[in-house]
Design an enzyme around this catalytic site. Sequence first.
Site, PDB file in Angstrom:
ATOM      1  N   LEU A 270       0.811  -1.217   0.000  1.00 17.73           N
ATOM      2  CA  LEU A 270       0.000   0.000   0.000  1.00 17.73           C
ATOM      3  C   LEU A 270       0.841   1.262   0.000  1.00 17.73           C
ATOM      4  O   LEU A 270       0.364   2.344  -0.288  1.00 17.73           O
ATOM      5  CB  LEU A 270      -0.877   0.015   1.247  1.00 17.73           C
ATOM      6  CG  LEU A 270      -2.152  -0.795   1.162  1.00 17.73           C
ATOM      7  CD1 LEU A 270      -2.812  -0.867   2.520  1.00 17.73           C
ATOM      8  CD2 LEU A 270      -3.107  -0.175   0.151  1.00 17.73           C
ATOM      9  N   ARG A 271       2.094   1.094   0.358  1.00 17.00           N
ATOM     10  CA  ARG A 271       2.953   2.250   0.528  1.00 17.00           C
ATOM     11  C   ARG A 271       2.966   3.143  -0.714  1.00 17.00           C
ATOM     12  O   ARG A 271       2.980   4.361  -0.619  1.00 17.00           O
ATOM     13  CB  ARG A 271       4.369   1.778   0.827  1.00 17.00           C
ATOM     14  CG  ARG A 271       4.982   2.408   2.025  1.00 17.00           C
ATOM     15  CD  ARG A 271       6.423   1.975   2.069  1.00 17.00           C
ATOM     16  NE  ARG A 271       6.637   0.895   2.997  1.00 17.00           N
ATOM     17  CZ  ARG A 271       7.101   1.086   4.230  1.00 17.00           C
ATOM     18  NH1 ARG A 271       7.340   2.296   4.649  1.00 17.00           N
ATOM     19  NH2 ARG A 271       7.283   0.079   5.026  1.00 17.00           N
ATOM     20  N   GLY A 272       2.959   2.509  -1.869  1.00 19.47           N
ATOM     21  CA  GLY A 272       2.999   3.240  -3.118  1.00 19.47           C
ATOM     22  C   GLY A 272       1.822   4.177  -3.268  1.00 19.47           C
ATOM     23  O   GLY A 272       1.971   5.356  -3.584  1.00 19.47           O
TER      24      GLY A 272
END
Lengths: 340, 608
Positions: A270-272
Amino acid sequence: MPAIFPFSAIVGQDEMKLALLIAAIDQSVGGVLVFGDRGTGKSTTVRALAALLPPMPVVGGCRFNCAPGTGCTHTQGAETAATAPVPVVDLPLGATEDRVVGALDLERALVHGQKAFEPGLLARAHRGFLYIDEVNLLEDHLVDLLLDVAASGENVVEREGLSVRHPAKFVLVGTGNPEEGELRPQLLDRFGMSVEVRTPEDLKTRIEVVRRRDDFERNPDVFNARFADDEQRLRNHIVAARERVPGIPTSDHALERAAQLCSDVGTDGLRGELTLVRAARAVAALEGASEIDDAHLRRVAPMALRHRLRRTPLSSPDSGARVERAVADLFGGSGERLVI
Amino acid sequence: MSTGAANRTIWDDACLAAAVVAVAPHAVGGIVLRARAGPVRDAWLDLLKSLMGPTKPLRRLPLNVGDDRLLGGLDLSATLAQGRPVAERGLLADANGGVLVIPSAERLDGGRTARIVRTIDYGRVEMERDGLSAKLPARFGVVAFDEGAEPDETAPTALKDRLAIWLMLDGLSLRDTSIAPDWPSRVASARATLANSDADPNLATLFCEAGAALGIGSIRAPIQALAVARVLAALDGRSMAATGDAEIAARLVLGPRATRLPSEETPDEENGPEPEPQQAAAPETTDPGGEDTSPEQALSPDDLELVLAAAQAAIPALILADLAQQRALGRAPPSQGKAGANQASKLRGRPAGVRRGEPRNGNVLSLIETLRAAAPMQLIRQRLRGGPHLLADGRQRIEIRADDFRIARFKQKTSSTTIFVVDASGSSALHRLAEAKGAVEIILSECYVRRDSVALIAFRGTTAETLLPPTRSLTRAQRSLAGLPGGGGTPLATAIDSAMQLAAAQKQKGISPTVVVLTDGKANIDRAGKPGRRAAMADAHTVAEGFRGLGINALLIDTSPRRNAEAEALATVMGARYLPLPHADSTRLSQAVFAARRDTDERSGSRT
């Protein structure tokens, strides 16, 4: 203190400059990784940013750069207000662990026989930037340590009979040259944004770079005076953008677009998406917009995503191009390059 | 020109270069001298010393210098004696205002290079060591003696890039050096002149254009040429550099960096045979004149020609021939930037700092670091005890606790190199080659995660070529694999031979090699390079037996369309695991490589 080359006098390198500005506007976007050729002004740009940023309010006398009203326990008596320049702390290769995390204050221990904590580079970088040149050459045990602190925002020291914990929230800025070895994927992922810089090839740009460098080196004061107005203007922009950030909503539309883009290029985790939206918000704030639109997302997509692609060694080394293609597919149009 | 005269010209340039460095060491960065140790080099260094004058430091860098001596740190004996922290300056800070001499610069490793280079860029040392924090001025020039034996064995590119002048002294005899100029006073007055020199605004343009015409990518080169031209003018007592200075600067700075010859046409029309990817060489930007550059654009084309001619004169004859050939073949010059010698020394189990820990389980106590850790606590411990702990003879005992123990850390010795031997012959038809590349890709990504080195040997026609010496750079591996052409005979014996030599060399460095051969096993070129299936197969088997004798672990991936007895037999003789590619999906491929590597680990484990 030697004179510092002004940020606004740096020719070209728009992507790197934008990434650093985004990190300066919203720290939560995360660090910046700069990969590229030698002599492209990587470290010049980072140091220029430090000089550009407006001073930050701190608790007077606090050695950990605590912000006023955050329950600072590092000073005695009532809090006093003060300002300090935003720290840009260099982590030089060859630094020993005790200086990075902090250790026993040698002077006091040796001369007075007192046990006292001497804050290290991590404490000094709190609320600012921690800059690592040639991050791929840093020793592994220091890298692990940094990742740990960067993730938790807190530095815990248990050594030499000392037990100290203090906040250490900083933007990690690393540079490197891919020819000298790869970065571990775990480390790559910790950087919010990554940019690739190249030596300018256009002759006119090159001449301008050489001239400015030469002018600066021969007479830094005159040179800096020439750019003082530009610097002030940019500084005001940053201050205004910071104030605007909290007021820019995360629209469903922007979230959807970000999620779609991430799944199109195939990033893990999810970081992106999170970085994409936050970085786009910072750009919107910088431009004075009141909401995140496609143009903002588009502009930050390559730097937010290129280092998160699942890498197969034979994919094109320029993963930025892959992101740009996906951007063009999603948003339509030719995916023309946008510049500041 | 006779050799003697040519050599004297080189010596004249070397003298001039010494003077330039002596005037402004930090501004010009320094000099790379390709020269073996010997009287000529000593003569040059003596000259530099006399030109620098007695007050400017000249420090020599031991190749294996540790961080404590390089950057500085806690002076342990002084600290213990005086009872307060005493800092010791490192070599880099000591060289401030003078020159740092690096002998055998081609063997300088990546870590030390990075520390030196950073100090050059910042003009100061940032010491964050042993509880001490200091910023010390360190503005120096570097004299790098490059003693590489092979043409591509040179000083680290990152360092060379920052040193303006590149010169070759090899081949000079002491006779050529008889005339040493007596310039100390000129150098001294040049320092004064330089302080308020003026720049000719055209020079920047001139050097940029010359750099573009010569295919010089680094933007530092024109900046350095500018600095050198200015120093040359100052040596002549002038405050403004002129065309003559520019010519010499081009000879010293630009010529040796050339990667191509300027084309005969004017430099803004060279989209001809040049395969250079940089279209940028042509300044055909259409917008009429950037704001503040246009008024000075009045650069005479003659100047550029003069400068280019001067630079060209300095391209060594060998390189010149090489460049001309490349041009004839329409090839791009080989890229610079090999980490070369770095790799080896980095991995040879060299100490890599210390950490807290107990000296057991094979950990080695670092005595100095332990004392260093104990030193600051002495007074505190004495207080807790209620007085110093005295020995029978009245001497004071140093109190060391378990907390102080420091153990030395070494760089991993267990690193490994995977050597790919790829059959690019015609019998491995082209689509099979693509699949083989795919297989390599899968294994490469494993190596990437494990930070293993990879090397690539390709064989086709009559030879096997090491396309990529062991490297950890994925970028380089990608490039060399992508550019691998196919077709021709199958010199299998030669290929296994090359792999064997490379593997043995890796082993000697303490790195465990794993060889992965991708072939259909159908050899048809023998060891001598002659065609003939029978002899070729026999040779392949002979070499393969020798390979097994070395005990190197190997995997043979059969790239033929279906399971192939010849390849399987070869694998057996080599002592390699066998895996037919048609059955190999990514999981099985990586499992097979891991299995082969496990063999390696077990073997090296049982030996120690």
